[in-house]
Motif scaffolding. Structure first.
Motif, short mmCIF file in Angstrom:
data_model
loop_
_atom_site.label_atom_id
_atom_site.label_comp_id
_atom_site.label_asym_id
_atom_site.label_seq_id
_atom_site.Cartn_x
_atom_site.Cartn_y
_atom_site.Cartn_z
N LYS A 46 42.84 48.13 32.44
CA LYS A 46 42.55 49.33 33.21
C LYS A 46 41.80 50.34 32.34
O LYS A 46 40.81 50.92 32.76
CB LYS A 46 43.87 49.94 33.71
CG LYS A 46 43.65 51.00 34.76
CD LYS A 46 44.98 51.47 35.33
CE LYS A 46 44.76 52.62 36.30
NZ LYS A 46 46.05 53.20 36.74
N SER A 66 39.56 46.52 35.50
CA SER A 66 40.35 46.22 36.70
C SER A 66 40.32 47.42 37.63
O SER A 66 39.98 48.53 37.21
CB SER A 66 41.78 45.88 36.31
OG SER A 66 42.43 47.02 35.78
N TYR A 67 40.65 47.18 38.87
CA TYR A 67 40.66 48.28 39.85
C TYR A 67 41.61 47.91 40.97
O TYR A 67 42.02 46.75 41.10
CB TYR A 67 39.25 48.51 40.40
CG TYR A 67 38.69 47.32 41.13
CD1 TYR A 67 38.86 47.18 42.52
CD2 TYR A 67 37.98 46.32 40.45
CE1 TYR A 67 38.36 46.07 43.19
CE2 TYR A 67 37.48 45.22 41.12
CZ TYR A 67 37.66 45.11 42.48
OH TYR A 67 37.16 44.01 43.14
N GLU A 68 41.95 48.91 41.78
CA GLU A 68 42.85 48.65 42.92
C GLU A 68 42.08 48.61 44.22
O GLU A 68 41.14 49.39 44.43
CB GLU A 68 43.93 49.73 42.98
CG GLU A 68 45.00 49.50 41.93
CD GLU A 68 46.17 50.45 42.09
OE1 GLU A 68 46.51 50.76 43.25
OE2 GLU A 68 46.73 50.86 41.06
N LYS A 69 42.45 47.62 45.04
CA LYS A 69 41.83 47.54 46.37
C LYS A 69 42.81 46.84 47.30
O LYS A 69 43.45 45.86 46.89
CB LYS A 69 40.52 46.74 46.28
CG LYS A 69 39.66 46.84 47.53
CD LYS A 69 38.41 45.97 47.44
CE LYS A 69 38.69 44.56 47.95
NZ LYS A 69 37.54 43.67 47.86
N ASP A 70 42.94 47.29 48.50
CA ASP A 70 43.86 46.71 49.49
C ASP A 70 45.28 46.59 48.91
O ASP A 70 46.00 45.63 49.20
CB ASP A 70 43.39 45.32 49.93
CG ASP A 70 41.97 45.34 50.44
OD1 ASP A 70 41.55 46.41 50.96
OD2 ASP A 70 41.27 44.32 50.31
N TRP A 120 42.74 44.11 40.97
CA TRP A 120 41.71 43.08 40.81
C TRP A 120 41.14 43.09 39.40
O TRP A 120 41.00 44.13 38.77
CB TRP A 120 40.59 43.31 41.81
CG TRP A 120 41.01 43.16 43.24
CD1 TRP A 120 41.79 44.04 43.95
CD2 TRP A 120 40.71 42.09 44.12
NE1 TRP A 120 42.00 43.57 45.22
CE2 TRP A 120 41.34 42.37 45.37
CE3 TRP A 120 39.96 40.90 44.00
CZ2 TRP A 120 41.24 41.51 46.46
CZ3 TRP A 120 39.86 40.06 45.10
CH2 TRP A 120 40.50 40.36 46.31
N LYS A 131 37.90 42.46 37.24
CA LYS A 131 36.46 42.53 37.50
C LYS A 131 35.71 41.36 36.89
O LYS A 131 34.84 41.53 36.04
CB LYS A 131 35.90 43.83 36.92
CG LYS A 131 35.89 45.00 37.88
CD LYS A 131 34.95 46.05 37.33
CE LYS A 131 35.28 47.43 37.89
NZ LYS A 131 34.57 48.49 37.15
N GLU A 163 33.07 36.10 42.00
CA GLU A 163 33.88 37.13 42.66
C GLU A 163 35.00 37.61 41.76
O GLU A 163 35.32 36.97 40.76
CB GLU A 163 34.45 36.57 43.96
CG GLU A 163 35.11 35.24 43.79
CD GLU A 163 35.28 34.50 45.12
OE1 GLU A 163 36.06 33.56 45.15
OE2 GLU A 163 34.61 34.91 46.11
N ASP A 164 35.57 38.72 42.13
CA ASP A 164 36.69 39.25 41.38
C ASP A 164 37.96 38.49 41.74
O ASP A 164 38.06 37.89 42.81
CB ASP A 164 36.88 40.74 41.71
CG ASP A 164 35.70 41.56 41.21
OD1 ASP A 164 35.00 41.06 40.31
OD2 ASP A 164 35.47 42.66 41.73
N VAL A 191 42.33 38.39 41.83
CA VAL A 191 43.52 39.25 41.94
C VAL A 191 44.45 39.05 40.75
O VAL A 191 44.74 37.91 40.36
CB VAL A 191 44.28 38.93 43.24
CG1 VAL A 191 45.60 39.69 43.29
CG2 VAL A 191 43.43 39.30 44.43
N SER A 241 49.38 42.54 46.52
CA SER A 241 49.77 43.79 47.16
C SER A 241 51.29 43.90 47.26
O SER A 241 51.84 44.98 47.39
CB SER A 241 49.12 43.91 48.54
OG SER A 241 49.38 42.75 49.29
#
Length: 540
Positions: free
Chosen positions: A265, A270-274, A278, A280, A288-289, A291, A295
């Motif tokens: 981070k 890395s980042y947060e989505k849904d 994830w 990167k 693609e990224d 997980v 969640s």
RNA sequence: GCCCCGGUAGCUCAGCUGGAUAGAGCAACGGAUUUCUAAUCCGUAGGUCACAGGUUCAAAUCCUGUCCGGGGUACCA
């Protein structure tokens, strides 16, 4: 100096002397008879540069001053090969070396380096299948090969004792338990159904009574322990022991998973989505990224894998080998990427991928699934075949080829398994040597140069190749190549044995030299078999 | 769709960082045995190295494309 170095030097000297700066050439074993033992393509490669016919160059090289006449003679042949003919004298010398070094012949001296080999690593959700068997044996042999190379080898088994799989397993076990004690309980979706769980459930009843509820931790811990006991037993039957078991759970407890996450981070990788975290990977050439944390808050296998590998790197191994099944082809690069992002060294990690085993039973291909319990276990195989046969069977094909395992054929063919061919050669030698001691009591002078017959020399030649063979194999990590080589040695011995009488009272000197050759052949066979973990009985 | 592996003798497969006349085991056929353990050895037969292009002095091997077979491909591990 080694043979290949002597030959290389010879050619290099020619190049130096004529001030030719050129290194795109090689020396290989001759495949054709009558062209010496080794040949080089250097003249063919030089045609363009020197603007001369290759044969002309080859002749020039072959005729330049040779300081190693005791080791090889030279010739040139069409279309432009430089051929090395190794002298008998050289081979006889190597024979003497084998006889002196014995168990150490071909073995690398201690490197004072540590290697880690991770293999099997399947979660304790059921018995080991035939598919796992391939990996187990491959990994074990690779470990042996590295030991032979001079490494201190740690055999490591990594498994997930914390994730969803284990929860499903525990619940599946409870379902079995419930049905045995007469409590109504619906089996979990995608649960495990194998008979081994019935047995474990029965064992739980026996030891802990009938009053347990579904949330009791025993269904996880007890089941894990029992299954693991079983796995260890199956492995032991084929001669495999691990030094270290690493559990995924440990990396949650010691905080290393959190620290991996925070480093990624921090580095903005890395980042947060849904609601998920994830990785990167698309920034680093991936499509693609991926997980890292679902969640639900649970990490995917990727994250602990990165933490685990970081731990292995930190433990200071000089070489790390991962033996993985084909399902990891797409996933292990993510782990390596993860390590790089953490700033860890990765250039000493080797990944050996093996293709899966497809099982045929009664002519039908069996789709294996531990969950659905339609698998064939390693134990079942063990009940039918000896550990030697099983070990050989699994490495007869290259790791990178699919292995069609026909169970009926394996039983059928176990008598024809080439492993017996190797073992028989060794037994033959043992018998002959014993007989020799009994019949010939005189002690003649040692004169190995009495070995002049073609089959004798070509056997010595084969034996002399062992150290180089092991060197190559410790690079490629392909045990199959050792098996192939040993088959050649056995064939060479059988041939020699058929053609030459060893015990001959009328010619004790030759008898003695031949006896020595038998000893040398046995040394190489035994050394090789020990690396494969296959026994070398003296009688069959 | 994307990724990986494979296609070589009747069968199972070696050979693949390019090299000379493509190998082994099994199966078939023929031979060797008063055995230093025949669980062996010797010989015969068996091939368009999937196909088509390309690179090269040289291609089973490298590149491109096609076909066929197997496997993988989740916010499962």
């Amino acid at each position: 100096m080694k043979l290949n170095e002597l030959m290389e030097n010879f050619i290099q000297e020619y190049l130096d002397k004529n001030k030719i700066d050129f290194d795109d050439w090689s020396i290989n074993q001759s495949t054709q008879k009558g062209f010496g033992d080794y040949s080089s393509n250097v003249a063919l490669k030089l045609t363009k540069l020197l603007k001369k016919s290759p044969l002309e160059i080859a002749e020039e090289i072959a005729n330049h001053s040779n300081n190693n006449k005791k080791v090889f003679d030279l010739s040139a042949s069409k279309p432009g090969f430089v051929n090395f003919h190794i002298t008998n004298k050289y081979y006889i010398k190597v024979l003497g070396q084998i006889l002196t070094e014995k168990k150490l012949f071909g073995k690398h001296k201690k490197l004072n380096q540590k290697a880690n080999v991770e293999f099997v690593s399947c979660n304790p959700t059921g018995p080991l299948t035939v598919g796992h068997g391939r990996q187990a044996i491959l990994g074990d042999m690779i470990s042996n090969i590295l030991t032979w190379k001079g490494y201190d080898v740690t055999r490591e088994y990594y498994y997930n004792d914390a994730g969803k799989q284990m929860r499903v397993l525990a619940e599946s076990c409870y379902a079995k338990y419930a049905s045995q004690v007469g409590v109504e309980y619906k089996e979990p979706k995608n649960g495990y159904v194998g008979e081994y769980l019935d047995e474990i459930a029965a064992l739980i009843i026996e030891k802990h009574g009938k009053e347990l509820t579904v949330d009791n931790a025993l269904f996880r811990t007890f089941t894990e322990k029992e299954i693991f006991k079983d796995i260890a037993k199956s492995l032991k039957r084929v001669g495999i022991k691990f030094d270290v078991f690493s559990k995924e759970g440990a990396f949650y407890k010691n905080g290393s998973i959190d620290s991996v996450l925070s480093i990624l981070k921090e580095k903005n990788l890395s980042y947060e989505k849904d609601g998920a975290v994830w990785f990167k990977t698309s920034d680093m050439g991936k499509e693609e990224d991926k997980v890292l944390v679902k969640s639900s808050g649970e990490p995917t296998y990727r994250l602990p894998d990165i933490a685990y590998h970081a731990d292995k790197v930190d433990r200071g191994f000089d070489l790390i080998v991962d033996v993985f099944g084909a399902d990891h082809i797409d996933t292990y690069p993510d782990v390596i990427l993860g390590l790089k992002c953490l700033g860890k060294r990765t250039d000493h990690i080797k990944v050996v991928i093996h293709q899966f085993v497809t099982i045929k039973k009664g002519g039908e291909i069996v789709k294996m699934s531990t969950r659905k319990a339609n698998f064939i276990t390693l134990d079942e195989l063990n009940d039918e075949l000896s550990s030697d046969v099983i070990r050989y069977f699994f490495i007869m094909r290259g790791a990178n080829s699919h292995l069609d395992f026909d169970l009926d054929l394996a039983k059928d063919e176990s008598e024809k398994n080439p492993v017996y061919y190797l073992q028989y050669a060794n037994a033959r030698i043992s018998n002959l040597l014993a007989r020799y001691e009994k019949e010939i009591t005189e002690n003649p002078k040692i004169d190995l140069s009495r070995l002049i017959e073609k089959d004798e020399i070509s056997l010595i030649k084969l034996l002399s190749e062992f150290p180089q063979k092991m060197e190559d194999i410790s690079e490629s990590l392909e045990p199959r190549k050792l098996a192939t080589y040993l088959e050649e040695v056995a064939a060479g011995y059988h041939k020699f044995y058929g053609n030459r009488k060893v015990i001959n009272h009328d010619d004790l000197d030759t008898s003695f030299a031949r006896k020595k050759l038998c000893e040398a052949a046995q040394i190489v066979l035994k050394n090789g078999l020990s690396i494969l973990g296959i026994s070398a009985p003296s009688k069959m």
